[in-house]
Scaffold this active site. Structure first.
Site, short mmCIF file in Angstrom:
data_model
loop_
_atom_site.label_atom_id
_atom_site.label_comp_id
_atom_site.label_asym_id
_atom_site.label_seq_id
_atom_site.Cartn_x
_atom_site.Cartn_y
_atom_site.Cartn_z
CB SER A 72 -30.71 -34.89 49.90
OG SER A 72 -32.01 -35.42 50.01
CD GLU A 84 -3.15 -0.55 0.21
OE1 GLU A 84 -3.08 0.56 -0.33
OE2 GLU A 84 -4.07 -1.35 -0.02
#
Length: 678
Positions: free
Chosen positions: A341, A81
């Site tokens: 329980s 680029e």
């Protein structure tokens, strides 16, 4: 004279140049600047910095902090680029001149002269690329950016804002969406595709225009080969790599906990949790698999923690994070449910600490009434006299209610709160039914309670956010009581194909089969599993032992190849048989229970209660009336005769002194007398 004119012209030229330079400086300095910081999505990370979940920004775009980016990608990006990025001042005059000449020659823009800085300026302003006015604006902003920021800072903005197709912005969102990975390490093919995409993010989207994406990627690879960034061989090999054909989902592990983290600290953009991403993913898969074959509205929740540090390593709030019949958006680790329980082990531990019982203490499981409350066992049967160890392993209700009556429900509530739990009582009154699950508790709180058992009776807050594990421990049980409870629970029969005595665990099923539980621990970790319907309606046939326990053991198998060993007994622990216990501990007798008469129960008619008899050389004759054979005869808690079909027998081997004679029939009903032999 000529010299003076020349000097004057030179001075005028320099003055005009200086004035122009100053005007240019003022023009650049006066550039309106868009915000330099871009909004990025909130991230939730695991204990090792791995992504658990990410969120979009307000406009629905996936834009994340770049983090660590592969240096080879940066080199490729700059080479393709903007080769002179590190040396120009925001505008590459050579590239601009080339682009201008091509535009004049062709009557329009053919190639771009934009630098990476100019592209960053365009991204910051969401401006166009092809109009001269747009170019002029980008040039001005690019010059201003170069004055205020470093090259690396400008590149960071580009890597945060560059478009990669659809609602994906930034390099990190792109690598997660297209490759399912972080940008720290990329292949040449991956890097080349990511260089090419921002130039035309919609026409090169791999999921929609795969061929165009491949052509653009290969063009980048060819140029990298020509520039010497890649070898010809590496570029050719990279072209053989497939282009992704679909977007990958962004990470969404521990979604309920991630939502809680954001709600807890809404302003933070990063949340570091104690969760282990690998384990979390495995347990989420386990939870989804666990509900297959169950009714469509049934969900599951799992919490697993390191009880040594208090770090929560996995938290699964539902079988799937969705709005279907299972109500997956509801975090069932935080829902108040009846624990069934699963509170019994703590109550037994409290009884051990108070000197009310010992694991080998005999306790009577027979019909009993406390005022208007008459507890029943889950199966409706009675076992008669048995040890506390057997009563806990069989999860009998009557023995635990008898102990709860002696201890007091308020003391249980206090113990839970000191353990860091937040129980809620129906009607704000603690009755004896709390021992059987008549209370609201979350799965997270239950795991914290079992972590205290695993730690030798010391409770510490479990936590899921890093940096919060520094609380001092709070003792709730003695070391010996906690070990005794764990030793009993480790002796429970494990699920099929699971190893024995590796976990101390307990299951539970709430009233009406609304909740199925399993909680357990080894020497290092603790976990809890809940199964049920989020709306609290019953799940017929659901039992903790059948549904939740296998998931508990499988969760530990996902965690590590072998469990850590449970601890050895503390030196102060009393490990003896029933007969060797001090007399008050051999048999538990409550203070206020009234045992209901059972017209069919056995009755000892010889010897009579309190009798003093001479020793019988051939054995003590005994006789029972009623009950259902076969009978079991016991002396001082030890079986003497079993399977006796007739009502009379002879008990051999009794020596001088006090003895308790017991008989238990086939239905578990019992009778006993105390005698003395001279």
């Amino acid at each position: 004279m000529r010299a003076h004119r020349w000097l004057f012209a030179l001075a005028l030229t320099l003055g005009l140049a200086a004035g122009g330079r100053d005007a240019l400086d003022r023009w650049i300095d006066a550039t309106p600047m868009p915000p330099l910081l871009s909004a990025t999505g909130t991230e939730v990370l695991d204990r090792d910095g791995r992504t658990l979940r990410v969120y979009t920004v307000a406009d629905g775009r996936w834009r994340l902090e770049p983090g660590q980016v592969d240096a080879a990608f940066i080199d490729m990006l700059i080479a393709y680029e903007d080769r002179r990025y590190r040396s120009h001042f925001g505008v590459d005059l050579r590239a601009m001149l080339r682009a201008a000449m091509q535009a004049v020659w062709n009557g329009g823009i053919v190639s771009g002269g934009s630098t990476l800085t100019m592209q960053t300026a365009r991204l910051m302003e969401d401006g166009s690329t092809g109009q001269w006015a747009g170019k002029a604006r980008q040039i001005r902003l690019a010059l201003a950016l170069e004055r205020r920021l470093t090259k690396d800072q400008i590149l960071q903005i580009y890597l945060t804002r560059a478009p990669y197709g659809g609602n994906i912005e930034g390099i990190r969102g792109a690598t997660l969406a297209w490759f399912g990975k972080e940008p720290a390490r990329l292949t040449p093919a991956e890097a080349a595709l990511l260089v090419a995409l921002p130039q035309s993010p919609e026409t090169r989207r791999p999921d929609r225009h795969r061929d165009a994406a491949r052509v653009a990627r290969d063009r980048v690879l060819d140029r990298m080969a020509r520039q010497g960034i890649l070898s010809d061989e590496a570029a050719s090999a990279a072209k053989l790599d497939p282009v992704p054909s679909a977007r990958r989902p962004f990470p969404a592990l521990a979604p309920h906990l991630a939502d809680r983290a954001i709600a807890d600290a809404p302003g933070a953009l990063r949340h570091d949790l104690t969760i282990d991403a690998r384990l979390q993913a495995q347990l989420e898969t386990l939870a989804a698999r666990a509900v297959r074959g169950l009714p469509s509205a049934v969900s599951v929740a799992i919490v697993l923690a390191d009880h040594r540090s208090g770090d929560i390593l996995a938290s699964v709030g539902s079988a799937g994070y969705d709005s279907g019949a299972r109500q997956g958006f509801v975090d069932m680790t935080q829902a108040l449910r009846s624990p069934g329980s699963t509170l019994k082990p703590v109550i037994y531990g409290m009884a051990f600490d108070r000197g009310l019982a010992h694991p080998q203490t005999l306790i009577n499981d027979a019909p009993v009434r406390f005022g208007g409350y008459a507890p029943q066992n889950f199966d409706g049967h009675f076992r008669g006299e048995l040890t506390v160890t057997d009563a806990l392993r069989q999860s009998l209700n009557i023995p635990i209610v008898r102990l709860m009556d002696e201890i007091g429900p308020a003391h249980l509530m206090d113990t839970m709160r000191r353990a860091g739990m937040h129980p809620e009582l129906p009607g704000d009154h603690a009755g004896l039914a709390v021992a059987l699950g008549g209370i609201g508790i979350t799965l997270s709180d239950m795991v914290q309670l079992y972590a205290a058992l695993a730690r030798g009776g010391e409770a510490i807050p479990l936590h899921w956010r890093q940096g919060e594990g520094d609380a001092s421990p709070t003792p709730i049980l003695s070391r010996s009581a906690a070990w005794q409870v764990g030793d009993i629970l480790a002796g429970l029969t494990p699920p099929p194909n699971a190893p024995s005595r590796t976990l101390a665990y307990k299951t539970g099923t709430s009233y009406g089969h609304r909740d199925a539980w399993a909680l357990g621990y080894d020497g290092a970790h603790v976990a809890g599993v809940w199964i049920g319907r989020p709306d609290g309606t019953p799940v017929p046939g659901a039992f903790g032992g059948d549904l939740a326990a296998p998931i508990l053991f499988e969760a530990f198998q996902r965690l590590k190849p072998a469990p850590d060993p449970l601890p050895a007994p503390p030196p102060e622990t009393l490990i003896v048989s029933t007969a060797e216990l001090p007399q008050p501990l051999r048999r538990f007798t409550g203070r206020s229970a009234v045992f209901a008469p059972d017209p069919g129960a056995p009755e000892l008619i010889f010897p009579p209660e309190g009798a003093t008899l001479a020793e019988f050389g051939a054995g003590l004759p005994v006789k029972v009336r009623g009950g259902k054979p076969p009978y079991t005869w016991m002396a001082n808690g030890q079986p003497m005769l079993t399977g006796v079909q007739v009502p009379q027998a002879s008990l051999p081997g009794l020596g001088a002194g006090f003895s308790q004679i017991s008989v238990i029939d086939a239905l578990g009903r019992s009778a006993r007398v105390n005698i003395r032999l001279d």
